[in-house]
Motif scaffolding. Sequence first.
Motif, PDB file in Angstrom:
ATOM      1  N   GLU A   1      52.240  39.690  40.536  1.00  0.00           N
ATOM      2  CA  GLU A   1      52.486  40.029  39.200  1.00  0.00           C
ATOM      3  C   GLU A   1      53.511  41.354  39.932  1.00  0.00           C
ATOM      4  O   GLU A   1      52.922  42.895  38.171  1.00  0.00           O
ATOM      5  CB  GLU A   1      51.148  40.026  38.100  1.00  0.00           C
TER       6      GLU A   1
ATOM      7  N   TRP B   1      37.125  26.008  44.948  1.00  0.00           N
ATOM      8  CA  TRP B   1      36.827  27.214  44.912  1.00  0.00           C
ATOM      9  C   TRP B   1      35.497  27.026  43.375  1.00  0.00           C
ATOM     10  O   TRP B   1      36.217  27.209  42.649  1.00  0.00           O
ATOM     11  CB  TRP B   1      37.988  28.229  45.546  1.00  0.00           C
TER      12      TRP B   1
ATOM     13  N   LYS C   1      31.653  26.079  37.566  1.00  0.00           N
ATOM     14  CA  LYS C   1      33.376  25.960  36.915  1.00  0.00           C
ATOM     15  C   LYS C   1      33.740  25.884  38.607  1.00  0.00           C
ATOM     16  O   LYS C   1      34.301  26.494  39.359  1.00  0.00           O
ATOM     17  CB  LYS C   1      33.702  26.638  36.396  1.00  0.00           C
TER      18      LYS C   1
ATOM     19  N   HIS D   1      54.602  35.253  36.548  1.00  0.00           N
ATOM     20  CA  HIS D   1      54.518  34.686  34.847  1.00  0.00           C
ATOM     21  C   HIS D   1      55.518  33.871  34.868  1.00  0.00           C
ATOM     22  O   HIS D   1      55.885  33.357  34.137  1.00  0.00           O
ATOM     23  CB  HIS D   1      53.801  35.175  34.312  1.00  0.00           C
TER      24      HIS D   1
ATOM     25  N   ILE E   1      37.857  26.679  40.149  1.00  0.00           N
ATOM     26  CA  ILE E   1      38.335  27.436  39.493  1.00  0.00           C
ATOM     27  C   ILE E   1      39.476  27.029  40.566  1.00  0.00           C
ATOM     28  O   ILE E   1      40.835  26.905  40.002  1.00  0.00           O
ATOM     29  CB  ILE E   1      38.203  29.380  40.005  1.00  0.00           C
TER      30      ILE E   1
ATOM     31  N   ARG F   1      33.001  28.472  40.930  1.00  0.00           N
ATOM     32  CA  ARG F   1      31.983  29.688  41.164  1.00  0.00           C
ATOM     33  C   ARG F   1      31.812  29.362  39.226  1.00  0.00           C
ATOM     34  O   ARG F   1      32.157  29.129  38.523  1.00  0.00           O
ATOM     35  CB  ARG F   1      33.011  30.954  40.317  1.00  0.00           C
ATOM     36  N   GLN F   2      30.428  30.163  39.451  1.00  0.00           N
ATOM     37  CA  GLN F   2      28.610  29.430  37.839  1.00  0.00           C
ATOM     38  C   GLN F   2      29.528  28.317  37.234  1.00  0.00           C
ATOM     39  O   GLN F   2      30.464  28.318  36.345  1.00  0.00           O
ATOM     40  CB  GLN F   2      29.907  30.585  37.001  1.00  0.00           C
TER      41      GLN F   2
ATOM     42  N   LEU G   1      50.008  30.290  34.550  1.00  0.00           N
ATOM     43  CA  LEU G   1      49.415  30.508  33.679  1.00  0.00           C
ATOM     44  C   LEU G   1      48.845  31.843  33.082  1.00  0.00           C
ATOM     45  O   LEU G   1      48.112  31.170  34.641  1.00  0.00           O
ATOM     46  CB  LEU G   1      49.374  29.519  32.282  1.00  0.00           C
ATOM     47  N   ASN G   2      48.144  32.515  32.328  1.00  0.00           N
ATOM     48  CA  ASN G   2      46.484  32.914  32.791  1.00  0.00           C
ATOM     49  C   ASN G   2      45.974  31.945  33.063  1.00  0.00           C
ATOM     50  O   ASN G   2      45.276  30.654  32.096  1.00  0.00           O
ATOM     51  CB  ASN G   2      46.487  33.597  31.430  1.00  0.00           C
ATOM     52  N   GLY G   3      44.982  32.769  34.033  1.00  0.00           N
ATOM     53  CA  GLY G   3      43.547  31.663  34.126  1.00  0.00           C
ATOM     54  C   GLY G   3      44.123  30.303  34.992  1.00  0.00           C
ATOM     55  O   GLY G   3      43.517  29.955  35.473  1.00  0.00           O
ATOM     56  N   SER G   4      45.134  30.623  35.847  1.00  0.00           N
ATOM     57  CA  SER G   4      45.614  29.298  36.226  1.00  0.00           C
ATOM     58  C   SER G   4      45.049  29.201  37.683  1.00  0.00           C
ATOM     59  O   SER G   4      45.043  28.197  38.298  1.00  0.00           O
ATOM     60  CB  SER G   4      46.651  29.084  35.900  1.00  0.00           C
ATOM     61  N   GLY G   5      44.907  30.558  37.868  1.00  0.00           N
ATOM     62  CA  GLY G   5      44.305  30.480  39.274  1.00  0.00           C
ATOM     63  C   GLY G   5      44.859  31.181  40.397  1.00  0.00           C
ATOM     64  O   GLY G   5      44.682  31.471  41.330  1.00  0.00           O
ATOM     65  N   LYS G   6      45.909  31.999  40.124  1.00  0.00           N
ATOM     66  CA  LYS G   6      46.818  32.103  40.961  1.00  0.00           C
ATOM     67  C   LYS G   6      46.148  33.568  42.188  1.00  0.00           C
ATOM     68  O   LYS G   6      46.460  33.528  42.886  1.00  0.00           O
ATOM     69  CB  LYS G   6      47.740  33.074  40.400  1.00  0.00           C
ATOM     70  N   THR G   7      45.338  34.430  41.474  1.00  0.00           N
ATOM     71  CA  THR G   7      44.616  35.198  42.000  1.00  0.00           C
ATOM     72  C   THR G   7      43.254  35.118  42.813  1.00  0.00           C
ATOM     73  O   THR G   7      43.855  35.325  43.807  1.00  0.00           O
ATOM     74  CB  THR G   7      44.163  36.598  41.274  1.00  0.00           C
ATOM     75  N   SER G   8      42.979  33.695  42.188  1.00  0.00           N
ATOM     76  CA  SER G   8      41.130  33.693  43.149  1.00  0.00           C
ATOM     77  C   SER G   8      42.301  32.506  44.474  1.00  0.00           C
ATOM     78  O   SER G   8      41.835  33.267  44.639  1.00  0.00           O
ATOM     79  CB  SER G   8      40.931  32.586  42.144  1.00  0.00           C
TER      80      SER G   8
HETATM   81  N1  LIG Z   1      34.021  35.563  40.256  1.00  0.00           N
HETATM   82  C1  LIG Z   1      34.377  35.058  39.015  1.00  0.00           C
HETATM   83  N2  LIG Z   1      33.842  34.300  38.719  1.00  0.00           N
HETATM   84  C2  LIG Z   1      34.052  33.053  37.698  1.00  0.00           C
HETATM   85  N3  LIG Z   1      34.717  33.075  37.590  1.00  0.00           N
HETATM   86  C3  LIG Z   1      35.931  33.449  37.317  1.00  0.00           C
HETATM   87  C4  LIG Z   1      35.370  34.048  38.894  1.00  0.00           C
HETATM   88  N4  LIG Z   1      37.702  34.522  39.624  1.00  0.00           N
HETATM   89  C5  LIG Z   1      37.848  34.289  38.704  1.00  0.00           C
HETATM   90  N5  LIG Z   1      37.297  33.251  37.352  1.00  0.00           N
HETATM   91  C6  LIG Z   1      38.018  32.477  36.735  1.00  0.00           C
HETATM   92  O1  LIG Z   1      39.285  31.691  37.217  1.00  0.00           O
HETATM   93  C7  LIG Z   1      39.880  31.457  36.176  1.00  0.00           C
HETATM   94  C8  LIG Z   1      41.325  32.020  37.256  1.00  0.00           C
HETATM   95  O2  LIG Z   1      41.144  33.101  37.412  1.00  0.00           O
HETATM   96  P1  LIG Z   1      42.354  34.265  37.834  1.00  0.00           P
HETATM   97  O3  LIG Z   1      42.570  35.538  37.995  1.00  0.00           O
HETATM   98  O4  LIG Z   1      42.483  34.060  39.406  1.00  0.00           O
HETATM   99  O5  LIG Z   1      43.714  33.454  37.224  1.00  0.00           O
HETATM  100  P2  LIG Z   1      45.678  33.975  37.219  1.00  0.00           P
HETATM  101  O6  LIG Z   1      46.119  32.467  37.440  1.00  0.00           O
HETATM  102  O7  LIG Z   1      45.877  34.980  38.724  1.00  0.00           O
HETATM  103  O8  LIG Z   1      44.876  34.497  35.779  1.00  0.00           O
HETATM  104  P3  LIG Z   1      46.157  35.921  35.217  1.00  0.00           P
HETATM  105  O9  LIG Z   1      47.497  35.414  35.255  1.00  0.00           O
HETATM  106  O10 LIG Z   1      45.508  35.931  33.878  1.00  0.00           O
HETATM  107  O11 LIG Z   1      46.031  36.603  35.919  1.00  0.00           O
HETATM  108  C9  LIG Z   1      39.919  32.742  35.537  1.00  0.00           C
HETATM  109  O12 LIG Z   1      39.005  31.207  34.411  1.00  0.00           O
HETATM  110  C10 LIG Z   1      39.329  33.338  35.263  1.00  0.00           C
HETATM  111  O13 LIG Z   1      38.017  33.383  34.120  1.00  0.00           O
END
Ligand SMILES: Nc1ncnc2c1ncn2[C@@H]1O[C@H](COP(=O)(O)OP(=O)(O)OP(=O)(O)O)[C@@H](O)[C@H]1O
Length: 261
Positions: A169, A12, A17, A203, A19, A14-15, A38-45
């Motif tokens: 979470e 996936w 990048k 986490h 993800i 986006r912009q 970790l934060n930003g590793s992509g779990k929610t994505s």
């Molecule tokens: N729609 C989007 N457009 C651009 N970047 C995005 C988008 N959605 C997520 N990201 C980026 O993708 C990366 C993963 O985000 P995501 O929220 O999936 O991580 P996470 O593991 O759930 O983080 P956390 O533990 O902090 O909630 C981050 O760098 C975020 O900024």
Amino acid sequence: MTSVIDLQEVSWRRQQKTILSDINWHVEKGEHWAVLGLNGSGKTSLLNIVTGYSWPTAGHVRVLDQPFGKIDIRTLRKSIGWVSSSLEARIKETEIAEDIVVSGKYASIGLAFEQPAKADYARASYIMGQLQCSHLTGRTYQTCSQGERQKLLIARGLMASPDLLLLDESTSGLDFIAREELLATVQELTKQDDAPTIIFVTHHIEEVLPTFSRTLLLSEGSVFAQGKSREILTGDNLTRFYGMPVNVEWHRERPWVMLQD
Ligand SMILES: Nc1ncnc2c1ncn2[C@@H]1O[C@H](COP(=O)(O)OP(=O)(O)OP(=O)(O)O)[C@@H](O)[C@H]1O
């Protein structure tokens, strides 16, 4: 239905990048998984892909044996419960506990346009009993503690008898006791005959309950490791995962991570 989630080479972007990158992940019925990163590793994505709110740039997705691209995602979503901080933020402070739970039947926020029957409230009451939060009946959301709110939202997620329940979470902001209570509730929930498959995003390594026999470790949008929790959550693996020397000790069938001396 035996396959609950089947992601094949999912990416996936986006912009400009990437993800999520080349994710292969297979969840079978009867398994419950922890997803750690970790934060930003992509779990929610990753959860957004599983629920069809994001469409992969590459790869194939099947959820509950339904191939994305050939099915009505809105119908599929009725079989998926999702508890997340964004849901939590959308619940009105004045909403009554049992109405919050009943609203899960309609996947609605509030019941302004719905007409629940007595049987719906009976079911809500049953689920609240299962989650040990019957005492919240009649209370407004604003009077509930963070731990109580989480239980209500999980109860809401169970109202439509989902086959898949995503807990994103769910323990954040809970104190030690409230967290352990919630974890015990989740552990108990998975013992019920009609329990959905649970994907528990966290986490915290020590939240990998005995029921989470499988773990997925996500790092910078890629699968760092996945498989049996006991085999994945080792000191060596986690030292590489965190880039920091750690030991893991198993206590009460849960892994506890500590920095090495
Ligand atoms: N729609 C989007 N457009 C651009 N970047 C995005 C988008 N959605 C997520 N990201 C980026 O993708 C990366 C993963 O985000 P995501 O929220 O999936 O991580 P996470 O593991 O759930 O983080 P956390 O533990 O902090 O909630 C981050 O760098 C975020 O900024």
